[in-house]
Scaffold this active site. Structure first.
Site, short mmCIF file in Angstrom:
data_model
loop_
_atom_site.label_atom_id
_atom_site.label_comp_id
_atom_site.label_asym_id
_atom_site.label_seq_id
_atom_site.Cartn_x
_atom_site.Cartn_y
_atom_site.Cartn_z
N GLY A 148 57.53 35.26 45.85
CA GLY A 148 57.87 34.45 47.01
C GLY A 148 57.40 35.11 48.30
N GLU A 182 29.42 42.35 40.42
CA GLU A 182 28.86 42.54 39.07
C GLU A 182 28.57 41.19 38.41
OE1 GLU A 182 27.41 45.73 36.86
OE2 GLU A 182 28.76 45.92 38.56
#
Length: 386
Positions: A344, A368
């Site tokens: 939250g 990558e």
């Protein structure tokens, strides 16, 4: 389909135990500070040198830890480091997998004796330099030139987004050495940081993995001896793809560790946090998030370990590496998103590590080879099958 034994060896189990203990004792306490300062902790650096983490993929004869034939063990190390700090996992992973290991795998004996020992000891940090302003996903778009001059090649151009770039002393640099029709002839050079004309440009201020150094590198008439060519003249495109295949296992392992961290943080918080008079772990909405995160983590682990196993068995693992990188990076992003949601408002605060995990995870879907590139690789492989 391949058949593999999923049972880890006693050595691999011990490596996991020792690496987890090291990571939790030395890296966890300084991870938030390192992220904030955008620099690696020097105490951790020295301890990593002492424990030979920079030499994991290098044989003992060159000062390494001798895990060059045990990619699963290297994967476990990267996973466990990535579980506490993605920045350290990418720093050591890139150093080992796309610089040191390729020199061992494709280098001459003279190159190995000269470069591997300081890399294994961590006295020199390694980097792989491919990406340019117009050459990232398009690996063949390299513009950095390497023109022959006697027994040297003169490099001119720049590289961007080089992981470890600002701290590296040994770089594998992809340069254009010619043109064969419409196809560029690319070559990989081993370049030393002290070479005249080489300089570090802009250090990037990134969203995530902020302690990992990512920099621009500039080559202004940098003279590199011909003997520093790695893997043969003109073989740079093919060699670069092989290097990236191995590197993708490493990044996938780092993502796996990050996804695991998101899952563990979420379980811990759900079992502590109370709302409406009960632990939020009792809410079905939270339980389903945990179930989906767990499934994503375990699916990733199977693909990552399979790619590592295939590498060790000297099988063609390129497809598996791409699948592992794709699934693990998206599992990390999904897990980080759910972890923040479960936390939250606290999930947005830097006092909780899931805020950092969320930023680190997004980067993993980009470097990558983006998720889109991985899907292209996978699809092209499958569509070519007869």
């Amino acid at each position: 389909m391949v058949s593999m034994d999923f049972e880890l060896t006693e050595k691999q189990k011990m490596i996991r135990k020792l690496t987890r203990e090291f990571a939790e004792e030395y890296i966890t306490p300084v991870a938030e500070e390192s992220d904030r300062k955008q620099e690696l902790n020097p105490t951790v650096m020295e301890k990593m040198k002492e424990l030979n983490y920079f030499g994991t993929c290098i044989p003992e004869e060159y000062g390494g830890a001798g895990l060059h034939n045990d990619t699963i063990a290297f994967t476990i190390i990267t996973e466990e480091i990535g579980r506490v700090d993605a920045s350290w996992a990418i720093t050591t992973g890139v150093h080992c997998s796309v610089c040191a290991y390729p020199i061992y795998k494709y280098g001459t004996e003279k190159q190995k004796k000269r470069f591997l020992i300081p890399l294994a000891k961590g006295e020199k940090i390694g980097a792989f330099c491919l990406t340019e302003a117009n050459a990232g996903s398009d690996a063949g778009g390299v513009q950095l030139t390497a023109e022959k001059d006697g027994d040297e090649y003169i490099l001119n151009g720049s590289k961007i987004f080089a992981t470890n770039g600002g701290i590296a002393s040994t770089m594998l640099v992809v340069g254009k050495t010619g043109q064969q029709g419409k196809r560029k002839e690319l070559t990989v050079f081993i370049v030393d940081r002290d070479t005249p004309g080489y300089s570090v440009g802009v250090k990037e201020d990134k969203l995530g993995v902020r302690a990992s150094n990512t920099s621009e590198l500039v080559f202004d008439n940098v003279a590199v001896p011909e003997e520093n060519i790695l893997g043969g003249l003109g073989n740079g495109f093919k060699l670069g793809l092989r290097i990236l295949d191995y590197g993708r296992i490493t990044i996938a392992a780092q993502c796996l560790g990050l996804a695991q961290a998101c899952l563990e943080a979420s379980i811990k918080y759900a079992n502590e946090r109370e709302q409406f008079g009960t632990k939020i772990a009792r809410f079905q909405g939270i339980q389903w998030k945990i179930a989906d995160m767990t499934t994503a983590v375990e699916s990733s682990r199977l693909l990552v370990y399979q790619a590592a196993w295939m590498c060790d068995k000297k099988m063609d693992y390129g497809l598996s590496a791409s699948m592992a990188k794709l699934v693990a990076s998206e599992a990390a992003m999904y897990g980080a998103h759910q972890a923040v949601q479960i936390h939250g408002g606290y999930g947005l605060m830097k006092s909780y590590p899931v805020e950092r995990y969320f930023r680190d995870a997004k980067v993993a879907e980009i470097y990558e080879g983006t998720s889109e590139i991985q899907r292209m690789v996978i699809a092209n492989h499958m569509l070519r099958k007869k």
